[in-house]
Motif scaffolding. Structure first.
Motif, PDB file in Angstrom:
ATOM      1  N   GLU A 127      -6.995   0.274  -0.365  1.00 34.44           N
ATOM      2  CA  GLU A 127      -5.944  -0.395   0.399  1.00 34.44           C
ATOM      3  C   GLU A 127      -6.388  -1.730   1.010  1.00 34.44           C
ATOM      4  N   LYS A 176      -9.543   5.645  -0.413  1.00 39.34           N
ATOM      5  CA  LYS A 176      -8.185   5.091  -0.347  1.00 39.34           C
ATOM      6  C   LYS A 176      -8.042   4.123   0.820  1.00 39.34           C
ATOM      7  N   THR A 194       0.814  -1.213   0.000  1.00 39.06           N
ATOM      8  CA  THR A 194       0.000   0.000   0.000  1.00 39.06           C
ATOM      9  C   THR A 194       0.852   1.270   0.000  1.00 39.06           C
ATOM     10  N   THR A 195       2.022   1.243   0.629  1.00 42.61           N
ATOM     11  CA  THR A 195       2.878   2.425   0.548  1.00 42.61           C
ATOM     12  C   THR A 195       3.379   2.616  -0.873  1.00 42.61           C
ATOM     13  N   TRP A 207       2.886  12.557  -1.246  1.00 42.13           N
ATOM     14  CA  TRP A 207       1.960  11.862  -0.361  1.00 42.13           C
ATOM     15  C   TRP A 207       1.649  12.788   0.799  1.00 42.13           C
ATOM     16  N   SER A 240       0.466   4.027  -3.155  1.00 40.92           N
ATOM     17  CA  SER A 240       0.286   5.472  -2.978  1.00 40.92           C
ATOM     18  C   SER A 240       1.334   6.245  -3.764  1.00 40.92           C
TER      19      SER A 240
END
Length: 432
Positions: free
Chosen positions: A402, A397, A206-207, A308, A210
């Motif tokens: 996610e 999100k 998920t990081t 971000w 993004s």
């Protein structure tokens, strides 16, 4: 960062959603908040999430003004937003100054009546002092200025030098940057790390998703008319495909961002890299502890740029002291304060004077092996692509995109079923 289009026709609908959910729980206004001599408040309260780096800055403000400043911090945005909602819905409990993150900004500025017009309260017009797109995003649909710019979340990769060395990977930041000129190369590096250590190099897909999504720019979960476009957004599809490829390559530690396991993983060496915006440097440091000082370093992201997060400071109309609150917001967002906040906890300035400040540009972060974080993050600001974030971007999100990716990453669902669930949940989470 989100160069967001705002549609006035949606304001009423968005407001109804916000009112139904509630507004900002922050400081409660106690009787001991009575005004001090001279008509000034004895205390002003500031609500933030994560780490804004204001602890030392407000001490000087207190000396200069004689007004006590209470900082109320909430660790995570998904815990912070309901507090805002509740206070706005009930008409009480809001702080004097409130931080609004880009993912939730549109949801709240759709009803400008909840916010003081800072353009009428601050000492002068500051519009030429900030990144132009950042300043414009602080305006409500009716044109009033509801937020003064704080930071922007330019991206980099935070990585553990000692763990890279144990995996027989390069450790110097220029060599590490050369490992991953693009996302495919990043995945290949993760495979090498897994082969050498038996562990995932990256914290979670998920990081990465993004990073890819914001790097692509354009429309994300909404189009420019604020219709949910969960299954047709090119940026979202690119982010999804990259994250799926990482899961398939088994390069992650499967630790969900902001979870207790993720927080503990920094200190325990559960993973060796995470995608970190400038503001996350303080979080990495706090989670890793003093014993890991110098083990972390910072390198550019694949593709060289990204974004971000980032926030604004607003003053709710509930504040008993809107003029003094506006002055405090003005103080916290000026060039000197933004440089100080960056040095303390990493939030990247959006004030143009701060971005050119020699002290900022020359700053190195001792905890991160003296990485030149001022230059690394400062250089990336000009590369940030315009984005459109819809009214409930953060909800889509965190509650649709996610979770679906994590369900595939953990083997709980197939690729097709995960995508199907995301599209279904996105329509629910994104609706007014």
């Amino acid at each position: 960062m989100s160069v967001t289009t705002r549609r006035t026709r949606l304001a009423a609908a968005a407001l109804a959603a916000v009112t139904a959910l509630g507004g900002l729980a922050a400081c409660g206004k106690d009787d001991d908040d009575a005004t001090a001599s001279g008509g000034k408040p004895a205390k002003l309260v500031v609500d933030t999430f994560g780490e804004f780096g204001y602890d030392e800055i407000v001490k000087q403000y207190e000396k200069d003004t004689g007004i006590k400043v209470e900082l109320r911090k909430t660790a995570q945005l998904n815990e912070y937003r309901p507090k805002i909602v509740r206070a706005l819905a009930t008409g009480k409990g809001a702080a004097d100054v409130v931080a609004l993150e880009e993912g939730i900004l549109n949801e709240f500025k759709a009803n400008p009546a909840n916010w003081a017009d800072l353009g009428k309260l601050v000492a002068k017009d500051h519009s030429s002092e900030y990144l132009p797109w950042k300043w414009e995003l602080g305006k409500a649909p009716d044109g009033r200025l509801i937020g003064l710019p704080t930071d922007v979340g330019s991206l980099a990769v935070c990585y553990r030098r000692d763990l890279f060395q144990a995996a027989k990977l390069p450790v110097e930041r220029d060599q590490v940057a050369a490992l991953w000129p693009d996302w495919n190369a990043f995945i290949e590096t993760g495979k090498k790390y897994r082969a050498a250590t038996g562990k995932g190099m990256l914290d979670s897909v998920t990081t990465a998703s993004s990073a890819v999504m914001f790097q692509q720019g354009g429309d994300l979960f909404y189009d420019k008319d604020d219709n949910v476009v969960a299954d047709t957004s090119a940026s979202v599809k690119s982010a999804w495909d990259t994250a799926i490829a990482m899961a398939d390559a088994n390069i992650t530690a499967e630790t969900a961002t902001w979870s207790p396991e993720w927080s503990a993983g920094f200190k325990q060496g559960t993973f060796a890299a995470t995608f970190c915006p400038s503001w996350m440097l303080g979080i990495v440091q706090e989670n890793s502890g003093p014993e890991n000082k110098g083990k972390w370093d910072v390198a550019p992201v694949p593709g060289g740029a990204g974004n971000w997060g980032g926030s604004w400071l607003a003053v709710p109309t509930q504040s008993k002291y809107p003029k003094e609150a506006a002055k405090l917001a003005e103080y916290l967002t000026n060039a000197q304060s933004q440089v100080a906040a960056f040095k303390a906890k990493g939030p990247l300035p959006t004030n143009l004077e701060a971005l050119k400040n020699p002290e900022f540009l020359a700053y190195t972060n001792e905890y991160f092996n003296n990485a030149p974080t001022g230059k690394i993050f400062g250089d990336s600001v000009s590369k940030i692509q315009p984005l459109h974030l819809g009214p409930k971007h953060q909800a889509v999100k965190e509650n649709a995109f996610e979770p679906a990716l994590r369900s595939y990453e953990s083997g709980q669902s197939t690729k097709d079923k995960a995508w199907e669930q995301y599209v279904k949940d996105a329509k629910t989470q994104g609706a007014f």
